[in-house]
Write a protein that holds these residues in place. Structure first.
Motif, short mmCIF file in Angstrom:
data_model
loop_
_atom_site.label_atom_id
_atom_site.label_comp_id
_atom_site.label_asym_id
_atom_site.label_seq_id
_atom_site.Cartn_x
_atom_site.Cartn_y
_atom_site.Cartn_z
N ASP A 17 3.68 -5.14 -0.56
CA ASP A 17 4.34 -6.04 0.24
C ASP A 17 4.99 -5.47 1.64
O ASP A 17 5.05 -5.94 2.74
N LEU A 18 5.75 -4.25 1.10
CA LEU A 18 6.51 -3.76 2.06
C LEU A 18 5.53 -2.82 3.02
O LEU A 18 6.12 -2.41 4.27
N ALA A 19 4.47 -2.44 2.59
CA ALA A 19 3.59 -1.13 3.30
C ALA A 19 3.46 -1.63 4.84
O ALA A 19 3.96 -0.85 5.67
N PRO A 20 3.17 -2.93 5.12
CA PRO A 20 3.01 -3.15 6.66
C PRO A 20 4.22 -3.17 7.47
O PRO A 20 4.12 -2.81 8.58
N GLN A 21 5.29 -3.80 6.77
CA GLN A 21 6.28 -3.81 7.48
C GLN A 21 7.01 -2.46 7.92
O GLN A 21 7.49 -2.32 8.94
N VAL A 22 6.88 -1.62 6.88
CA VAL A 22 7.40 -0.29 6.88
C VAL A 22 6.77 0.43 8.04
O VAL A 22 7.23 1.11 9.01
N LEU A 23 5.26 0.53 7.83
CA LEU A 23 4.48 0.88 8.97
C LEU A 23 4.60 0.55 10.29
O LEU A 23 4.74 1.12 11.29
N GLY A 24 5.08 -0.85 10.48
CA GLY A 24 5.42 -1.47 11.74
C GLY A 24 6.68 -0.78 12.35
O GLY A 24 6.61 -0.40 13.57
N VAL A 25 7.70 -0.41 11.53
CA VAL A 25 8.91 -0.01 11.95
C VAL A 25 8.63 1.70 12.55
O VAL A 25 9.07 1.97 13.55
N VAL A 26 7.91 2.30 11.59
CA VAL A 26 7.63 3.76 11.73
C VAL A 26 6.85 3.84 13.11
O VAL A 26 6.96 4.86 13.89
N MET A 27 5.66 2.90 13.19
CA MET A 27 4.88 2.77 14.46
C MET A 27 5.71 2.80 15.83
O MET A 27 5.51 3.32 16.91
N ARG A 28 6.45 1.54 15.72
CA ARG A 28 7.39 1.35 16.73
C ARG A 28 8.23 2.19 17.26
O ARG A 28 8.61 2.62 18.40
N ARG A 29 8.92 3.16 16.47
CA ARG A 29 9.66 4.42 16.63
C ARG A 29 8.82 5.83 17.04
O ARG A 29 9.38 6.33 18.10
N PHE A 30 7.71 5.92 16.18
CA PHE A 30 6.98 7.12 16.62
C PHE A 30 5.68 7.02 17.45
O PHE A 30 5.30 7.90 18.14
N GLY A 31 5.18 6.02 17.45
CA GLY A 31 3.99 5.70 18.37
C GLY A 31 2.69 5.98 18.04
O GLY A 31 1.57 5.28 17.72
N ASP A 32 2.76 7.12 17.08
CA ASP A 32 1.34 7.58 16.74
C ASP A 32 0.80 7.08 15.58
O ASP A 32 1.52 7.26 14.38
N PHE A 33 -0.37 6.41 15.57
CA PHE A 33 -0.63 5.26 14.49
C PHE A 33 -1.20 6.38 13.48
O PHE A 33 -0.86 6.15 12.08
N PRO A 34 -2.12 7.35 13.57
CA PRO A 34 -2.52 7.97 12.55
C PRO A 34 -1.54 8.74 11.62
O PRO A 34 -1.59 8.81 10.48
N ALA A 35 -0.64 9.41 12.35
CA ALA A 35 0.21 10.11 11.70
C ALA A 35 1.31 9.19 10.87
O ALA A 35 1.67 9.54 9.99
N SER A 36 1.58 7.95 11.67
CA SER A 36 2.60 7.09 11.17
C SER A 36 2.09 6.64 9.78
O SER A 36 2.68 6.31 8.76
N GLU A 37 0.78 6.44 9.78
CA GLU A 37 0.03 5.60 8.53
C GLU A 37 0.06 6.71 7.35
O GLU A 37 0.30 6.43 6.14
N ASP A 38 -0.06 7.87 7.68
CA ASP A 38 0.03 9.11 6.63
C ASP A 38 1.31 9.08 6.24
O ASP A 38 1.38 9.19 5.08
N ALA A 39 2.32 9.27 7.20
CA ALA A 39 3.68 9.32 6.51
C ALA A 39 4.08 8.10 5.51
O ALA A 39 4.75 8.36 4.73
#
Lengths: 421, 132
Positions: A17-39
Motif C-alpha cells: 500500500d505504501l509503495a506508490p506513495q513513497v515512490l511519489g515522494v522520492v520521485m518528486r524530490r529527485f526526479g529520476d524515475f528509474p533510480a527512484s524506483e530502484d531505491a
C-alpha cells in the motif's frame, strides 16, 4: 492470535500500500524515475527483512522515504564525487535537505498513485512491459514475485522492467496527471493494463497456478485504489465491478483437478456472494449516474449471470440487449461472438448459429478458437453431434490454454461416448 | 506469449558437413553468434530458456515395456532431421517470434555462410482460459 506468518502478511500488505506513495515522494524530490524506483524497491526489501524482527516503525511511510532517499543521495553523491574527480568541479552544497526533518508523518497532500499509474501504463510501452512495471512500481511486488507469476526467469523480468523505465525516462513522460484533453484516453490505458493483470490471474485456483491467482487480487487491489482517487468515474467503477463479479465465480470455475467448469454447470452456491453484492452495487450506481462504457456494460452482463439461480433462469433477453449496446461502443468481435450464445438461449440454436455465420467473415475471429468453441456449443444445442465434435476438436487444437484445451477435448469425447452408447 | 523455437539440423551431411568438419574460426563464429543472441534476448527481457542438445549419435527413444521398464531404441540412422537445440522466448507478438526464428536460422555455418536451418515455432500453452 498473532502468528509470525500473519505479521509477515500484514507487513507485506502495508508495504504494497505504501509503495506508490513513497515512490511519489522520492520521485518528486529527485526526479529520476528509474533510480527512484530502484531505491524505493530496495527500501521495501529492507523493510520486509527488518520489520518482522525489529517491529514496524512508528511511521512506516517516513521510514521508507528516509531509507529510499538515503539510497538516492548516496548514489548521487557517488556520481558527483566521480565527476569531481574527473573534472575538478567545485563542490556545491548538497541541494537536498534531510528527509527526517520534512514532516513526512503528515498525510500526503495528494496521492501520487494515479500519476504513477498513468506513467507506468503509458501507451508507448508494450502491454507486457506496462504490466511488469505497474506491478512493481505501483503494486510494490518484488521482481521475484512478478517473475514467478509470469513464469519467466527473474533476470529477464528485471531487464524488462529496467527497459520499460528507461523508455519512460527517455520519452520524457512527465510525472504528473495527464492534461485534461488526453486524460480519458490515458485512463483507458491504465484500466486496460489492470484488466490484463486481472485476466492473467484469473485461471485455476490451486497448485502451481497460485502465484497467478494472486495477480487477480493485485489487480482488484489496484483498481480499488484508483476508485478511491476517482470515485466519480463510471468506467473505474465498472472495471472494479467486472473484476469482482468475475472473481466471485472463481471457487466454482474449476474442480479439484483444475478442470474448467463452464458457467452453465457451475455450482452457484460456491460463488462469493459478498463480492457479487459489491459488484452489483457498484455497477448499478455507475449506470444510474447516466454514465456508460464498455467495462460497465460487461459488468452489467456479469451481474445478470451472477444474479441468476441457474443458467436456465438467466435473464437472457437482458443480456442480448446489453450486448447490443456494448456492440455499438466497441469494435471487439468477441462481443458479437458472446452475444450469439445469448441469442441462442433466447431464440434457439439456429438463430445463434446464423449470427456465427455472419461473424466468420471477420478476420480477427476466423482463426480464433473461440469461434469454433461457440459453434461447437451451439451445434450441440441444435442436436448436431458430429458437427459439434468436429468443432470442439478444432477449437481444442487452436487454443493456447491448457485447461481450455482439456475442457474442449473432453466435450468432444463426451459426445462421442454418447454416440457409442 | 511464450514460444518454443526448435532448431532442426539436417541429419544428412551431419558427419561430412556438420560442425565437426568446420574450420575453427567458423565454429567460433557460430558459438559467438549463439552467445550474442542469448545476451540480446536477456537484455530485451524476452529470454526464458535456451539449451543445446547433445548430438544425434547418442539419441535414444524409450518406450515402456508391459512391466513398465524402459525399452530402448535408437540411435536412428534413417532420421532426416534432429533437434539440435531450442529456445523459449516470451514475446509480445507472433511476428516477433518469427523474426527471432529467422535470426536463428541465419546462424553462420561453414565458411561463415548462413546455415538457413529450419526453425520450428510453437506456442507454449500458457494463455489464460476464456470464461465459458
Amino acid at each position: 492470535m498473532t502468528t509470525a506468518s500473519s505479521v509477515q502478511a500484514g507487513i507485506e500488505h502495508l508495504l504494497r500500500d505504501l509503495a506508490p506513495q513513497v515512490l511519489g515522494v522520492v520521485m518528486r524530490r529527485f526526479g529520476d524515475f528509474p533510480a527512484s524506483e530502484d531505491a524505493v524497491q530496495e527500501a521495501l526489501l529492507a523493510a520486509a527483512l527488518q520489520w518482522p524482527g525489529e517491529g514496524v516503525p512508528e511511521s512506516p511511510r517516513a521510514w521508507l522515504i528516509h531509507v529510499a532517499s538515503r539510497r538516492m543521495t548516496d548514489q548521487l553523491r557517488g556520481e558527483i564525487a566521480r565527476r569531481e574527480r574527473e573534472a575538478f568541479v567545485v563542490r556545491q552544497e548538497w541541494p537536498f535537505h534531510d528527509p527526517s526533518s520534512d514532516g513526512f508523518d503528515a498525510p500526503p497532500e495528494h496521492d501520487d498513485t494515479l500519476a504513477l499509474l498513468f506513467m507506468c501504463c503509458h501507451p508507448a510501452l508494450t502491454s507486457s512491459s506496462a504490466i511488469a512495471l505497474t506491478l512493481r512500481a505501483v503494486g510494490g511486488l518484488t521482481t521475484t514475485e512478478i517473475a514467478h507469476a509470469f513464469m519467466v526467469p527473474e533476470a529477464t523480468l528485471a531487464q524488462r522492467i529496467s527497459r520499460a523505465k528507461q523508455s519512460i525516462k527517455s520519452s520524457g513522460v512527465p510525472f504528473r496527471m495527464p492534461e485534461e484533453v488526453e486524460r480519458s484516453e490515458r485512463l483507458a490505458s491504465v484500466l486496460h493494463v489492470l484488466y490484463l493483470i486481472f485476466n492473467e490471474g484469473y485461471t485455476t485456483s490451486g497448485g502451481p497456478d497460485l502465484h497467478r491467482a494472486e495477480l487477480s487480487n493485485e489487480a482488484i487491489r489496484l483498481t480499488r485504489a484508483v476508485r478511491v482517487l476517482l470515485p466519480r468515474d463510471g468506467e473505474v467503477a465498472g472495471l472494479l465491478a467486472l473484476m469482482l463479479l468475475t472473481d466471485a465465480r472463481r471457487p466454482a470455475r474449476a474442480n479439484a483437478d483444475g478442470e474448467l467448469i463452464p458457467l452453465a454447470k457451475q455450482d452457484r452456491s460456491l460463488w462469493n456472494r459478498e463480492a457479487i453484492a459489491e459488484g452489483i452495487a457498484l455497477v448499478t450506481a455507475a449506470l444510474s449516474n447516466g454514465s456508460i462504457g464498455a467495462y460497465q456494460l460487461q459488468a452489467a452482463i456479469a451481474a445478470v449471470h451472477d444474479e441468476a439461480a441457474s443458467a436456465e433462469e438467466t435473464d437472457w433477453p437482458q443480456i442480448v440487449a446489453l450486448y447490443d449496446v456494448l456492440g455499438r461502443i466497441t469494435d471487439n468481435p468477441m462481443v458479437a461472438l458472446n452475444q450469439a450464445i445469448a441469442v441462442a438461449m433466447v431464440h434457439g440454436a439456429e438463430a445463434g448459429l446464423a449470427r456465427l455465420d455472419a461473424l466468420a467473415a471477420d478476420e480477427r475471429l476466423a482463426a480464433h478458437h473461440r469461434l469454433d468453441a461457440v459453434r461447437a456449443h451451439l451445434l450441440e444445442m441444435s442436436g448436431d453431434r458430429s458437427g459439434a465434435i468436429a468443432r470442439y476438436l478444432a477449437a481444442a487444437a487452436k487454443t493456447a490454454s491448457i485447461p481450455e484445451k482439456n475442457y474442449l477435448s473432453t466435450q468432444a469425447a463426451r459426445l462421442r461416448a454418447d454416440d457409442d452408447a | 506469449m511464450k514460444y518454443m523455437l526448435m532448431m532442426h539440423a539436417p541429419k544428412e551431411g551431419w558427419t561430412t558437413a556438420g560442425i565437426g568438419t568446420w574450420a575453427e574460426k567458423d565454429i567460433k563464429a557460430h558459438i559467438n553468434f549463439m552467445i550474442g543472441l542469448n545476451q540480446k534476448l536477456k537484455k530485451s527481457g524476452e529470454f526464458v530458456d535456451a539449451q543445446g542438445l547433445a548430438g544425434p549419435e547418442e539419441a535414444k527413444s524409450i518406450r515402456a515395456r508391459k512391466d513398465g521398464t524402459p525399452d530402448t531404441d535408437g540411435p536412428f540412422a534413417e532420421a532426416k532431421e534432429f533437434l539440435a537445440g531450442f529456445w523459449i522466448v516470451d514475446v509480445d507478438s507472433t511476428e516477433r517470434a518469427y523474426e527471432l526464428a529467422a535470426t536463428i536460422s541465419a546462424a553462420p555455418g561453414k565458411g561463415g555462410v548462413p546455415l538457413n536451418m529450419p526453425i520450428e515455432v510453437r506456442q507454449v500453452m500458457s494463455a489464460p482460459p476464456i470464461d465459458m
